[in-house]
Design a protein around this motif. Structure first.
Motif, PDB file in Angstrom:
ATOM      1  N   ALA A 164     -46.231 -53.890 -23.343  1.00  0.00           N
ATOM      2  CA  ALA A 164     -44.879 -53.467 -22.984  1.00  0.00           C
ATOM      3  C   ALA A 164     -44.901 -52.127 -22.259  1.00  0.00           C
ATOM      4  CB  ALA A 164     -44.007 -53.382 -24.239  1.00  0.00           C
ATOM      5  N   TYR A 165     -45.790 -51.239 -22.692  1.00  0.00           N
ATOM      6  CA  TYR A 165     -45.890 -49.928 -22.048  1.00  0.00           C
ATOM      7  C   TYR A 165     -46.312 -50.074 -20.591  1.00  0.00           C
ATOM      8  CZ  TYR A 165     -47.883 -45.376 -20.846  1.00  0.00           C
ATOM      9  OH  TYR A 165     -48.198 -44.215 -20.205  1.00  0.00           O
ATOM     10  N   VAL A 166     -47.343 -50.891 -20.337  1.00  0.00           N
ATOM     11  CA  VAL A 166     -47.839 -51.058 -18.969  1.00  0.00           C
ATOM     12  C   VAL A 166     -46.772 -51.716 -18.097  1.00  0.00           C
ATOM     13  CG1 VAL A 166     -49.565 -52.215 -17.531  1.00  0.00           C
ATOM     14  CG2 VAL A 166     -50.247 -51.103 -19.662  1.00  0.00           C
ATOM     15  N   ARG A 167     -46.100 -52.720 -18.622  1.00  0.00           N
ATOM     16  CA  ARG A 167     -45.061 -53.386 -17.831  1.00  0.00           C
ATOM     17  C   ARG A 167     -43.925 -52.418 -17.485  1.00  0.00           C
ATOM     18  NH1 ARG A 167     -44.258 -59.486 -20.409  1.00  0.00           N
ATOM     19  NH2 ARG A 167     -46.441 -60.151 -20.168  1.00  0.00           N
ATOM     20  N   ALA A 168     -43.558 -51.578 -18.460  1.00  0.00           N
ATOM     21  CA  ALA A 168     -42.515 -50.583 -18.185  1.00  0.00           C
ATOM     22  C   ALA A 168     -42.994 -49.579 -17.137  1.00  0.00           C
ATOM     23  CB  ALA A 168     -42.128 -49.868 -19.479  1.00  0.00           C
ATOM     24  N   ARG A 201     -53.936 -58.760 -16.123  1.00  0.00           N
ATOM     25  CA  ARG A 201     -54.045 -59.242 -17.510  1.00  0.00           C
ATOM     26  C   ARG A 201     -52.789 -58.919 -18.308  1.00  0.00           C
ATOM     27  NH1 ARG A 201     -59.763 -56.983 -18.019  1.00  0.00           N
ATOM     28  NH2 ARG A 201     -61.131 -58.674 -17.337  1.00  0.00           N
ATOM     29  N   TYR A 202     -52.158 -57.780 -18.004  1.00  0.00           N
ATOM     30  CA  TYR A 202     -50.957 -57.402 -18.743  1.00  0.00           C
ATOM     31  C   TYR A 202     -49.764 -58.283 -18.393  1.00  0.00           C
ATOM     32  CZ  TYR A 202     -53.376 -53.196 -20.296  1.00  0.00           C
ATOM     33  OH  TYR A 202     -54.268 -52.322 -20.884  1.00  0.00           O
ATOM     34  N   PHE A 203     -49.859 -59.096 -17.351  1.00  0.00           N
ATOM     35  CA  PHE A 203     -48.757 -59.963 -16.946  1.00  0.00           C
ATOM     36  C   PHE A 203     -49.086 -61.438 -17.156  1.00  0.00           C
ATOM     37  CE2 PHE A 203     -47.585 -56.039 -14.985  1.00  0.00           C
ATOM     38  CZ  PHE A 203     -46.209 -56.060 -14.957  1.00  0.00           C
ATOM     39  N   GLU A 204     -50.194 -61.725 -17.857  1.00  0.00           N
ATOM     40  CA  GLU A 204     -50.504 -63.112 -18.186  1.00  0.00           C
ATOM     41  C   GLU A 204     -49.442 -63.654 -19.137  1.00  0.00           C
ATOM     42  OE1 GLU A 204     -54.409 -63.114 -19.775  1.00  0.00           O
ATOM     43  OE2 GLU A 204     -55.406 -62.866 -17.827  1.00  0.00           O
ATOM     44  N   GLY A 205     -48.927 -64.819 -18.815  1.00  0.00           N
ATOM     45  CA  GLY A 205     -47.867 -65.405 -19.628  1.00  0.00           C
ATOM     46  C   GLY A 205     -46.484 -64.938 -19.263  1.00  0.00           C
ATOM     47  N   SER A 206     -46.368 -63.977 -18.362  1.00  0.00           N
ATOM     48  CA  SER A 206     -45.058 -63.503 -17.929  1.00  0.00           C
ATOM     49  C   SER A 206     -44.527 -64.416 -16.822  1.00  0.00           C
ATOM     50  CB  SER A 206     -45.160 -62.066 -17.415  1.00  0.00           C
ATOM     51  OG  SER A 206     -43.926 -61.647 -16.853  1.00  0.00           O
ATOM     52  N   PRO A 207     -43.235 -64.712 -16.796  1.00  0.00           N
ATOM     53  CA  PRO A 207     -42.685 -65.573 -15.731  1.00  0.00           C
ATOM     54  C   PRO A 207     -42.720 -64.923 -14.361  1.00  0.00           C
ATOM     55  CG  PRO A 207     -40.917 -64.660 -17.078  1.00  0.00           C
ATOM     56  CD  PRO A 207     -42.201 -64.304 -17.758  1.00  0.00           C
ATOM     57  N   GLU A 208     -42.896 -63.600 -14.298  1.00  0.00           N
ATOM     58  CA  GLU A 208     -42.908 -62.893 -13.026  1.00  0.00           C
ATOM     59  C   GLU A 208     -44.229 -62.144 -12.851  1.00  0.00           C
ATOM     60  OE1 GLU A 208     -38.475 -61.550 -11.849  1.00  0.00           O
ATOM     61  OE2 GLU A 208     -39.230 -60.636 -13.682  1.00  0.00           O
ATOM     62  N   THR A 209     -44.791 -62.239 -11.657  1.00  0.00           N
ATOM     63  CA  THR A 209     -45.977 -61.470 -11.327  1.00  0.00           C
ATOM     64  C   THR A 209     -45.564 -60.089 -10.820  1.00  0.00           C
ATOM     65  OG1 THR A 209     -46.039 -62.229  -9.034  1.00  0.00           O
ATOM     66  CG2 THR A 209     -47.152 -63.601 -10.684  1.00  0.00           C
ATOM     67  N   VAL A 210     -46.539 -59.220 -10.601  1.00  0.00           N
ATOM     68  CA  VAL A 210     -46.243 -57.892 -10.061  1.00  0.00           C
ATOM     69  C   VAL A 210     -45.625 -58.030  -8.663  1.00  0.00           C
ATOM     70  CG1 VAL A 210     -47.227 -55.677  -9.380  1.00  0.00           C
ATOM     71  CG2 VAL A 210     -48.099 -56.856 -11.405  1.00  0.00           C
ATOM     72  N   ALA A 211     -46.157 -58.944  -7.859  1.00  0.00           N
ATOM     73  CA  ALA A 211     -45.596 -59.166  -6.523  1.00  0.00           C
ATOM     74  C   ALA A 211     -44.155 -59.655  -6.594  1.00  0.00           C
ATOM     75  CB  ALA A 211     -46.457 -60.166  -5.760  1.00  0.00           C
ATOM     76  N   ASP A 212     -43.855 -60.503  -7.580  1.00  0.00           N
ATOM     77  CA  ASP A 212     -42.479 -60.984  -7.753  1.00  0.00           C
ATOM     78  C   ASP A 212     -41.539 -59.828  -8.085  1.00  0.00           C
ATOM     79  OD1 ASP A 212     -43.201 -63.611  -7.274  1.00  0.00           O
ATOM     80  OD2 ASP A 212     -43.520 -64.064  -9.402  1.00  0.00           O
ATOM     81  N   LEU A 213     -41.978 -58.900  -8.944  1.00  0.00           N
ATOM     82  CA  LEU A 213     -41.140 -57.763  -9.324  1.00  0.00           C
ATOM     83  C   LEU A 213     -40.867 -56.859  -8.120  1.00  0.00           C
ATOM     84  CD1 LEU A 213     -42.760 -56.801 -12.754  1.00  0.00           C
ATOM     85  CD2 LEU A 213     -40.583 -57.957 -12.389  1.00  0.00           C
ATOM     86  N   ILE A 214     -41.884 -56.656  -7.295  1.00  0.00           N
ATOM     87  CA  ILE A 214     -41.686 -55.826  -6.101  1.00  0.00           C
ATOM     88  C   ILE A 214     -40.684 -56.486  -5.170  1.00  0.00           C
ATOM     89  CG2 ILE A 214     -42.806 -54.862  -4.062  1.00  0.00           C
ATOM     90  CD1 ILE A 214     -45.404 -54.711  -5.692  1.00  0.00           C
ATOM     91  N   ALA A 215     -40.871 -57.781  -4.918  1.00  0.00           N
ATOM     92  CA  ALA A 215     -39.973 -58.499  -4.008  1.00  0.00           C
ATOM     93  C   ALA A 215     -38.554 -58.541  -4.551  1.00  0.00           C
ATOM     94  CB  ALA A 215     -40.493 -59.918  -3.773  1.00  0.00           C
ATOM     95  N   ALA A 216     -38.401 -58.745  -5.860  1.00  0.00           N
ATOM     96  CA  ALA A 216     -37.067 -58.823  -6.455  1.00  0.00           C
ATOM     97  C   ALA A 216     -36.316 -57.504  -6.296  1.00  0.00           C
ATOM     98  CB  ALA A 216     -37.168 -59.204  -7.929  1.00  0.00           C
ATOM     99  N   ARG A 217     -37.014 -56.386  -6.480  1.00  0.00           N
ATOM    100  CA  ARG A 217     -36.339 -55.085  -6.325  1.00  0.00           C
ATOM    101  C   ARG A 217     -35.964 -54.838  -4.881  1.00  0.00           C
ATOM    102  NH1 ARG A 217     -33.144 -52.161  -5.980  1.00  0.00           N
ATOM    103  NH2 ARG A 217     -32.897 -50.017  -6.751  1.00  0.00           N
TER     104      ARG A 217
END
Length: 298
Positions: A164-168, A201-217
């Motif tokens: 959670a810390y890394v994702r935040a 690895r911190y986003f394994e199992g998450s519905p959104e990848t890091v690229a998805d989060l960047i694009a969404a913002r």
């Protein structure tokens, strides 16, 4: 053998011990919160930490960070000659809300890469401070306090807290840097001092990848710009949002809102130009006069 150094906001200590057990007994709370000290310590040999009140007992490998809250009861056993690097920091600096400082206890933090890096930094910082080889600047003290606080926060809620810390932290970087076209998962990993593989690895199992989060913002910021009155240039909107081209903006926008950005903008302008609906107020009839009043008028 014990060597200490008093710094501006903390006390550094280097201790050499033979095989022994260090006991911490509950102490009366200090009247002044500034006098309540929290200790972060790293031993260069294996040990076992036990907290009598909770019954918790954990084996600690060499180099694991141990945090002791003010007034804590604990038993820390060392199985051979060992060196301990420790920093005593006012609890109000580590825990600004005061919850950790009010909850006596001791804990060995996780063996994650981030916590190992923090332990290495604490050990080297204490060694430099005590030896006097490198002058310790106030800025360096602030950095080590921030690192210890982050380690405590990551471990506050258990094993999943690091994820959670890394994702935040990733979301914080995106919020600050999304308008730069150079922002990518690789760049975020570099800013967080980890490899791209570790970050994934911190986003394994998450519905959104890091690229998805960047694009969404970026798409959300584009929507805010397209809601503005007046004509807009799609190339300028794309540049302001961090997209490499208007075509990339169009593709991402259509994926999110099922319409092209220009179509969205025209609809927003049309809605803004529509006059407000006028509701007809009912006509108020004049109140009738009593019959007696009419006779009096005649």
């Amino acid at each position: 053998m014990v060597r200490t150094a008093q710094l501006a906001t903390m006390r550094a200590q280097m201790t050499q011990l033979t095989e022994c057990t260090v006991e911490g007994t509950a102490a009366n709370p200090a009247r002044d919160p500034a006098d309540r000290m929290m200790m972060a310590a790293v031993a260069d040999g294996p040990s076992r930490l036990k907290v009598p009140g909770s019954g918790a007992e954990m084996d600690c490998a060499a180099g694991r960070l141990v945090v002791v809250a003010p007034g804590a009861r604990f038993s820390w056993r060392f199985f051979g000659p060992v060196g301990i690097a420790a920093l005593s920091v006012p609890a109000v600096l580590i825990d600004r809300l005061g919850t950790t400082g009010r909850r006596p206890g001791a804990a060995a933090l996780s063996d994650s890469p981030l916590d190992r890096a923090t332990a290495d930094f604490v050990g080297q910082f204490a060694l430099d401070a005590v030896s006097g080889r490198h002058p310790v600047q106030p800025r360096a003290e602030t950095v080590v306090v921030d690192l210890i606080r982050a380690a405590v926060d990551r471990n506050a809620d258990g094993v999943d807290s690091e994820e959670a810390y890394v994702r935040a932290a990733v979301r914080e970087v995106i919020e600050r840097e999304f308008a730069h076209t150079s922002l990518s998962a690789a760049r975020i990993a570099e800013l967080l001092s980890m490899s791209r593989r570790q970050l994934y690895r911190y986003f394994e199992g998450s519905p959104e990848t890091v690229a998805d989060l960047i694009a969404a913002r970026r798409v959300e910021h584009a929507r805010e710009l397209l809601d503005a009155p007046g004509p807009v240039q799609m190339a300028q909107v794309a540049q302001a949002c961090g997209f490499s081209s208007a075509g990339t903006l169009r593709r991402r926008f259509e994926q999110r809102f099922a319409m092209a950005p220009r179509e969205y903008h025209l609809q927003a302008r049309a809605t803004r130009r529509q006059p407000p609906v006028q509701t007809q107020q009912p006509r108020r009839s004049r109140p009738s006069r009593p019959v007696s009043d009419a006779y009096e008028a005649i």
